[in-house]
Write a protein that holds these residues in place. Structure first.
Motif, mmCIF file in Angstrom:
data_model
loop_
_atom_site.group_PDB
_atom_site.id
_atom_site.type_symbol
_atom_site.label_atom_id
_atom_site.label_comp_id
_atom_site.label_asym_id
_atom_site.label_seq_id
_atom_site.Cartn_x
_atom_site.Cartn_y
_atom_site.Cartn_z
ATOM 1 N N UNK A 1 0.830 -1.212 0.000
ATOM 2 C CA UNK A 1 0.000 0.000 0.000
ATOM 3 C C UNK A 1 0.865 1.263 0.000
ATOM 4 N N UNK A 2 1.956 1.237 0.743
ATOM 5 C CA UNK A 2 2.842 2.405 0.792
ATOM 6 C C UNK A 2 3.493 2.639 -0.557
ATOM 7 N N UNK A 3 3.934 1.572 -1.210
ATOM 8 C CA UNK A 3 4.523 1.718 -2.550
ATOM 9 C C UNK A 3 3.481 2.309 -3.493
ATOM 10 N N UNK A 4 2.269 1.813 -3.422
ATOM 11 C CA UNK A 4 1.193 2.316 -4.266
ATOM 12 C C UNK A 4 0.954 3.800 -4.021
ATOM 13 N N UNK A 5 0.948 4.201 -2.765
ATOM 14 C CA UNK A 5 0.734 5.615 -2.423
ATOM 15 C C UNK A 5 1.833 6.498 -3.006
ATOM 16 N N UNK A 6 3.075 6.016 -2.931
ATOM 17 C CA UNK A 6 4.204 6.794 -3.453
ATOM 18 C C UNK A 6 4.125 6.874 -4.972
ATOM 19 N N UNK B 1 1.585 6.491 -6.987
ATOM 20 C CA UNK B 1 0.415 7.217 -7.473
ATOM 21 C C UNK B 1 0.280 8.623 -6.895
ATOM 22 N N UNK B 2 1.057 8.920 -5.857
ATOM 23 C CA UNK B 2 0.989 10.237 -5.236
ATOM 24 C C UNK B 2 -0.361 10.533 -4.623
ATOM 25 N N UNK B 3 -0.999 9.495 -4.053
ATOM 26 C CA UNK B 3 -2.370 9.668 -3.578
ATOM 27 C C UNK B 3 -2.507 9.941 -2.089
ATOM 28 N N UNK B 4 -1.437 9.822 -1.331
ATOM 29 C CA UNK B 4 -1.557 10.043 0.111
ATOM 30 C C UNK B 4 -0.245 10.591 0.656
ATOM 31 N N UNK B 5 -0.333 11.129 1.845
ATOM 32 C CA UNK B 5 0.856 11.661 2.501
ATOM 33 C C UNK B 5 1.696 10.500 3.033
ATOM 34 N N UNK B 6 2.969 10.509 2.651
ATOM 35 C CA UNK B 6 3.925 9.504 3.107
ATOM 36 C C UNK B 6 5.129 10.268 3.641
ATOM 37 N N UNK B 7 5.703 9.822 4.747
ATOM 38 C CA UNK B 7 6.876 10.492 5.299
ATOM 39 C C UNK B 7 7.956 10.620 4.226
ATOM 40 N N UNK C 1 9.199 7.898 1.520
ATOM 41 C CA UNK C 1 9.007 8.178 0.101
ATOM 42 C C UNK C 1 10.323 8.084 -0.653
ATOM 43 N N UNK C 2 11.383 8.644 -0.100
ATOM 44 C CA UNK C 2 12.692 8.592 -0.747
ATOM 45 C C UNK C 2 13.211 7.162 -0.853
ATOM 46 N N UNK C 3 12.980 6.372 0.185
ATOM 47 C CA UNK C 3 13.418 4.969 0.179
ATOM 48 C C UNK C 3 12.675 4.182 -0.908
ATOM 49 N N UNK C 4 11.372 4.408 -0.995
ATOM 50 C CA UNK C 4 10.568 3.719 -2.017
ATOM 51 C C UNK C 4 10.989 4.184 -3.411
ATOM 52 N N UNK C 5 11.147 5.483 -3.599
ATOM 53 C CA UNK C 5 11.550 5.998 -4.913
ATOM 54 C C UNK C 5 12.914 5.454 -5.332
ATOM 55 N N UNK C 6 13.819 5.296 -4.378
ATOM 56 C CA UNK C 6 15.140 4.739 -4.684
ATOM 57 C C UNK C 6 15.024 3.296 -5.163
#
Length: 72
Positions: free
Chosen positions: A40-45, A47-53, A57-62
């Motif tokens: 779910x966190x990966x999906x949020x990052x 899709x940009x649909x929710x606030x993520x720390x 966010x940087x860890x997922x984007x990496x």
């Protein structure tokens, strides 16, 4: 009863050229596991649909970049 006629599973990169095969078949689950977060966190990052720390966010984007993840 008729026999179950399932086709054999295809290789992940079958029929793709080298550039297309790079990162092909990487799933959102693999990204989540590599980043140490939930799907779910990966999906949020992605899709940009929710606030993520920011740190998360940087860890997922990496990991998305490293694994060359591309959503279907």
């Amino acid at each position: 009863m008729t026999p179950n006629r399932r086709s054999a599973p295809r290789a992940r990169n079958a029929g793709r050229s080298a550039p297309e095969a790079a990162g092909a078949g990487v799933t959102i689950r693999e990204v989540a596991q590599a980043a140490g977060v939930s799907v779910a966190t990966v999906s949020r990052v992605v899709n940009g649909t929710a606030v993520v720390k920011d740190e998360t966010r940087l860890r997922v984007e990496a990991e998305v970049a490293r694994l060359r993840y591309s959503p279907n």
